[in-house]
Design an enzyme around this catalytic site. Sequence first.
Site, PDB file in Angstrom:
ATOM      1  N   HIS A 223       0.974  -1.206   0.016  1.00 55.12           N
ATOM      2  CA  HIS A 223      -0.147  -0.027   0.043  1.00 55.12           C
ATOM      3  C   HIS A 223       1.040   1.049   0.108  1.00 55.12           C
ATOM      4  CE1 HIS A 223      -3.310   2.752   0.875  1.00 55.12           C
ATOM      5  NE2 HIS A 223      -4.104   1.953   0.536  1.00 55.12           N
ATOM      6  N   HIS A 224       0.515   2.212  -0.934  1.00 59.12           N
ATOM      7  CA  HIS A 224       1.100   3.561  -0.894  1.00 59.12           C
ATOM      8  C   HIS A 224       1.256   4.346   0.396  1.00 59.12           C
ATOM      9  CE1 HIS A 224       3.168   6.561  -3.366  1.00 59.12           C
ATOM     10  NE2 HIS A 224       2.642   6.286  -4.026  1.00 59.12           N
ATOM     11  N   ALA A 225       0.591   3.922   1.460  1.00 59.62           N
ATOM     12  CA  ALA A 225       0.642   4.476   2.758  1.00 59.62           C
ATOM     13  C   ALA A 225       1.659   3.964   3.367  1.00 59.62           C
ATOM     14  CB  ALA A 225      -0.467   4.214   3.652  1.00 59.62           C
TER      15      ALA A 225
ATOM     16  N   ASN B 224       6.182   8.468   3.132  1.00 57.48           N
ATOM     17  CA  ASN B 224       6.335   9.209   1.871  1.00 57.48           C
ATOM     18  C   ASN B 224       6.936  10.507   1.808  1.00 57.48           C
ATOM     19  OD1 ASN B 224       4.407   7.399  -0.496  1.00 57.48           O
ATOM     20  ND2 ASN B 224       3.502   7.045   1.473  1.00 57.48           N
TER      21      ASN B 224
ATOM     22  N   THR C  64       4.679   3.159   1.747  1.00 58.99           N
ATOM     23  CA  THR C  64       5.906   2.975   1.009  1.00 58.99           C
ATOM     24  C   THR C  64       5.899   4.041  -0.456  1.00 58.99           C
ATOM     25  OG1 THR C  64       7.619   1.798  -0.255  1.00 58.99           O
ATOM     26  CG2 THR C  64       5.264   1.320  -0.509  1.00 58.99           C
TER      27      THR C  64
END
Length: 466
Positions: free
Chosen positions: A138-140, A312, A142
């Site tokens: 999940h972009h949260a 991020n 990485t």
Amino acid sequence: MQRLSGLDASFLYLETRSQLMQVIGLMELDPATVPGGYSFPRLRDELERRISAMPAFRRKLDNSLLNIDHPVWIEDADFDIERHVHRVAVPAPGGEIEVAELCGHLAGQTLDRGKPLWELWIIEGLSDGKVAAMLRMHHASTDGVTSAEMLAQLCTLTPEAPDLDGDKMAETAGPSSRTTMAVTGALNYFVQRPIAMAKLVPGTVGVPVGWLRRSRSNSAMPAPFQAPRTRFNAPITPHRSIALTQLSLEDVKRVKNRFGVKINDVVLAITGGALRSYLLSHDELPEQPLVAMVPVSVHGADESALVTGGTNKVTGMFTRLPSDLDDPVERIERAASLTRTSKEHHAEIDANMLRGWAQFAPGTTMSTLMKFYGDRRLAMSHPPIFNVLVSNVPGPDFPLYFLGARVASVYPLGPIFHGLGLNITVFSADGHLNVGIVACTDQTPDVWAIAHAFDEELKLLLEQCD
């Protein structure tokens, strides 16, 4: 507990059933190098061993009704490797198109927020005897740089299993504490955020003024909502199309040296030419140049105390692509000029401003508005913010081994958004530029045509180097 930064949490709030916020790494592996021979159970067991020294893979989300700030990471006390690592066979004949179709199907599935937000799919049955590995995160948790760093932790310079870092094995996100979560969340919300707002506003007000000043002298990067509309700039569905291509880094450097530009300029010139070719074939090429958003890492940049931390650490640079030019030499020269202008302009803007404002992202409100935006197809009611997202992530220029298997190629695949349905990510590794393309199937069912156009564009530029 480790509280998510506002930017990290925003990727949770932005997610809908159609708009999945995932970062994917697709690797082609040669299992012949695995010590003791390849088997799925042996690979899974080695991964479990290494994850014991990788805290980010063992943490999961936690939240509370009394928490008015962003969610937190906690240690998953019930971590089970079998809930994360799966085995599947690719349909016959097992070529790259079949692998991409299978991965496109998997990329359209949501990640379970009740466990650590990642999955690894081992794909067997490839026609050449290799094995593919698809890592979804999940972009949260990485971004492009940190995902490359995580991949490096799973890879080694030799096939042999490495010793593990004892300090990392002891590191933990800690257990849940609803009281601590609520109290620290209230402190952040009522005390730190007003202070942060007071610091952010003065610097932010000057951004549009400086943008306007630069635009008068033609030295500004394009502003949001100035892009022409294309088929990519419409509401998306959960269906994903994936295409892959591998370019020779030596050839790209040859072009770079011939025209005195940077590798990123070559990538953007090829992207502009490939999208020009694709849209021309559909009789849909706009007269106005396409606009790309290029993520820029701020890892290592100075940070204020109000935005320190989080996974991020990126901002975005807008630049025009030379899609309006027919000649490949003119395209690469224009790409270098446009990128130089955008970089100079972008350097004037505080790299931490986006992350600073993201701290104020309202979770429930943002999630509700995003769902409403997608359901009502509001992406069609305003000009596109930009046309395509183009990332260029540097990787190691030497061979790597993933859990003992030689890595033949690595393809990065990023998320797409309502109104922004095309993501092109380039990852350099071991003498190649690996290009991963993600689109919405309902917008771009023939996404392989874009991948093939990348190959043709590089050939055109190489012809000019003779």
